[in-house]
Scaffold this motif. Sequence first.
Motif, mmCIF file in Angstrom:
data_model
loop_
_atom_site.group_PDB
_atom_site.id
_atom_site.type_symbol
_atom_site.label_atom_id
_atom_site.label_comp_id
_atom_site.label_asym_id
_atom_site.label_seq_id
_atom_site.Cartn_x
_atom_site.Cartn_y
_atom_site.Cartn_z
ATOM 1 N N VAL A 18 16.357 -8.030 31.399
ATOM 2 C CA VAL A 18 17.710 -7.534 31.161
ATOM 3 C C VAL A 18 18.229 -8.017 29.812
ATOM 4 C CG1 VAL A 18 20.102 -7.673 31.939
ATOM 5 C CG2 VAL A 18 18.272 -7.293 33.602
ATOM 6 N N ALA A 19 18.109 -9.309 29.553
ATOM 7 C CA ALA A 19 18.605 -9.865 28.291
ATOM 8 C C ALA A 19 17.882 -9.240 27.102
ATOM 9 C CB ALA A 19 18.434 -11.380 28.284
ATOM 10 N N GLY A 20 16.567 -9.062 27.233
ATOM 11 C CA GLY A 20 15.804 -8.458 26.150
ATOM 12 C C GLY A 20 16.194 -7.018 25.911
ATOM 13 N N ALA A 21 16.454 -6.276 26.982
ATOM 14 C CA ALA A 21 16.863 -4.883 26.847
ATOM 15 C C ALA A 21 18.216 -4.767 26.154
ATOM 16 C CB ALA A 21 16.915 -4.223 28.222
ATOM 17 N N ILE A 22 19.140 -5.639 26.512
ATOM 18 C CA ILE A 22 20.469 -5.603 25.888
ATOM 19 C C ILE A 22 20.373 -5.943 24.405
ATOM 20 C CG2 ILE A 22 22.738 -6.729 25.867
ATOM 21 C CD1 ILE A 22 22.453 -6.942 28.952
ATOM 22 N N ARG A 23 19.564 -6.952 24.071
ATOM 23 C CA ARG A 23 19.379 -7.284 22.652
ATOM 24 C C ARG A 23 18.720 -6.137 21.902
ATOM 25 N NH1 ARG A 23 18.046 -12.408 24.824
ATOM 26 N NH2 ARG A 23 15.818 -11.882 24.747
ATOM 27 N N ALA A 24 17.735 -5.495 22.523
ATOM 28 C CA ALA A 24 17.048 -4.375 21.884
ATOM 29 C C ALA A 24 18.010 -3.212 21.642
ATOM 30 C CB ALA A 24 15.865 -3.923 22.729
ATOM 31 N N TYR A 25 18.870 -2.953 22.611
ATOM 32 C CA TYR A 25 19.880 -1.898 22.451
ATOM 33 C C TYR A 25 20.820 -2.223 21.288
ATOM 34 C CZ TYR A 25 24.294 0.542 23.346
ATOM 35 O OH TYR A 25 25.452 1.266 23.204
ATOM 36 N N ALA A 26 21.322 -3.456 21.258
ATOM 37 C CA ALA A 26 22.235 -3.853 20.181
ATOM 38 C C ALA A 26 21.549 -3.730 18.823
ATOM 39 C CB ALA A 26 22.726 -5.282 20.412
ATOM 40 N N ASP A 27 20.298 -4.164 18.741
ATOM 41 C CA ASP A 27 19.558 -4.077 17.483
ATOM 42 C C ASP A 27 19.332 -2.625 17.073
ATOM 43 O OD1 ASP A 27 19.410 -6.831 17.354
ATOM 44 O OD2 ASP A 27 17.348 -6.952 18.093
ATOM 45 N N ALA A 28 19.038 -1.765 18.046
ATOM 46 C CA ALA A 28 18.781 -0.357 17.748
ATOM 47 C C ALA A 28 20.039 0.358 17.270
ATOM 48 C CB ALA A 28 18.210 0.343 18.979
ATOM 49 N N VAL A 29 21.183 0.012 17.867
ATOM 50 C CA VAL A 29 22.446 0.609 17.421
ATOM 51 C C VAL A 29 22.762 0.151 16.004
ATOM 52 C CG1 VAL A 29 24.944 0.675 17.794
ATOM 53 C CG2 VAL A 29 23.378 0.907 19.741
ATOM 54 N N ARG A 30 22.678 -1.145 15.777
ATOM 55 C CA ARG A 30 23.002 -1.670 14.446
ATOM 56 C C ARG A 30 21.984 -1.225 13.394
ATOM 57 N NH1 ARG A 30 24.672 -6.761 17.510
ATOM 58 N NH2 ARG A 30 26.943 -6.544 17.571
ATOM 59 N N GLY A 31 20.727 -1.041 13.811
ATOM 60 C CA GLY A 31 19.697 -0.600 12.886
ATOM 61 C C GLY A 31 19.622 0.905 12.741
ATOM 62 N N ARG A 32 20.498 1.631 13.432
ATOM 63 C CA ARG A 32 20.585 3.085 13.339
ATOM 64 C C ARG A 32 19.316 3.800 13.801
ATOM 65 N NH1 ARG A 32 23.839 0.852 9.635
ATOM 66 N NH2 ARG A 32 25.799 1.885 9.075
ATOM 67 N N THR A 33 18.582 3.151 14.704
ATOM 68 C CA THR A 33 17.419 3.818 15.293
ATOM 69 C C THR A 33 17.739 4.416 16.656
ATOM 70 O OG1 THR A 33 16.615 1.736 16.257
ATOM 71 C CG2 THR A 33 15.822 2.324 14.051
ATOM 72 N N PHE A 34 18.897 4.101 17.188
ATOM 73 C CA PHE A 34 19.408 4.741 18.398
ATOM 74 C C PHE A 34 20.836 5.178 18.160
ATOM 75 C CE2 PHE A 34 21.791 4.851 22.330
ATOM 76 C CZ PHE A 34 20.999 5.698 23.088
ATOM 77 N N PRO A 35 21.167 6.425 18.501
ATOM 78 C CA PRO A 35 20.296 7.415 19.108
ATOM 79 C C PRO A 35 19.336 8.060 18.101
ATOM 80 C CG PRO A 35 22.460 8.360 18.726
ATOM 81 C CD PRO A 35 22.566 6.910 18.359
ATOM 82 N N ALA A 36 18.142 8.432 18.572
ATOM 83 C CA ALA A 36 17.197 9.187 17.769
ATOM 84 C C ALA A 36 17.448 10.675 18.004
ATOM 85 C CB ALA A 36 15.771 8.801 18.145
ATOM 86 N N ALA A 37 16.680 11.503 17.305
ATOM 87 C CA ALA A 37 16.916 12.946 17.375
ATOM 88 C C ALA A 37 16.839 13.476 18.807
ATOM 89 C CB ALA A 37 15.900 13.667 16.494
ATOM 90 N N GLU A 38 15.939 12.899 19.617
ATOM 91 C CA GLU A 38 15.777 13.406 20.987
ATOM 92 C C GLU A 38 16.942 13.071 21.910
ATOM 93 O OE1 GLU A 38 13.169 9.576 20.861
ATOM 94 O OE2 GLU A 38 13.786 11.190 19.491
ATOM 95 N N HIS A 39 17.842 12.203 21.448
ATOM 96 C CA HIS A 39 19.001 11.824 22.265
ATOM 97 C C HIS A 39 20.272 12.589 21.867
ATOM 98 C CE1 HIS A 39 16.483 8.020 22.044
ATOM 99 N NE2 HIS A 39 16.378 8.412 23.293
ATOM 100 N N MET A 40 20.153 13.505 20.916
ATOM 101 C CA MET A 40 21.341 14.187 20.378
ATOM 102 C C MET A 40 21.410 15.632 20.831
ATOM 103 S SD MET A 40 21.289 12.844 16.430
ATOM 104 C CE MET A 40 20.667 11.211 16.013
ATOM 105 N N PHE A 41 22.645 16.156 20.795
ATOM 106 C CA PHE A 41 22.878 17.568 21.083
ATOM 107 C C PHE A 41 23.119 18.318 19.766
ATOM 108 C CE2 PHE A 41 24.501 15.257 24.844
ATOM 109 C CZ PHE A 41 23.681 15.814 25.801
#
Length: 264
Positions: free
Chosen positions: A241-264
């Motif tokens: 859980v902790a690793g997933a939350i850190r990965a999410y925060a890093d992906a948002v700040r690093g602009r890798t999430f959302p990727a093209a497949e997550h967009m409308f």
Amino acid sequence: MKVTVNTLHKKARDGEKIVMLTCYDASFAQVMDEAGVDVLLVGDSLGTVLQGADSTLPVTLDEMVYHTGLVARGAKNALVLADLPFGAYQQSREQAFASSARLMQAGAHMVKLEGGAYMADTVRFLVERGIPVCAHIGLTPQSVNTMGGYRVQGKTDDDTARLLADAKALSDAGASLLVMECVIADVARRVTEAIPATPTIGIGAGLDVSGQVLVVYDMLGIYPGKKAKFVKDFMAETGSVAGAIRAYADAVRGRTFPAAEHMF
């Protein structure tokens, strides 16, 4: 460092992405806080992910006050944002203030309400009385019955014009943040550019917004039925859980999430 409204506005001005997740209890709040999540949203989504309801509509103000208190006790640095549930603010500005005051007294630093330009007067009323407000446009789950289901917003010129007008009215009324849910990515970008004084938070609204939010259970891969297009399972990559939350925060700040497949 304690996250405040000013912190969020500075992040947006500096081009640093704001990280938000839903949170419903003290234990998750502590983990998110330690992972550097900026905003903990005590969402009325608890109705579906915790209570098993088929919408957010049954959630009561008493339940929101209870969960807000839990999250506030677990968070040391993050800003606590609490949803005003269905029926707790639409009747009048005074009703909205009374409900917001209860959430603030429970530990919220800001409240969130759904609706477009017609809610601008309520937003202004709350802000003038010391209650920061996050507005929510696009797909608004509390209006699912009048919207005819969970539909992507911004597909037509009229829809786009309405979203832009709603955003400007809410920003002019003093909204501190604006959540956009299930909005065409290019439309969300246009809205963000149109309201520079109000940072925008996307959920299924593309990359060109000031920050991102997900329901934490979705982000951990715990959801019934079909996964929404805008959701990514970060638990699958990290195993904790902790690793997933850190990965999410890093992906948002690093602009890798959302990727093209997550967009409308």
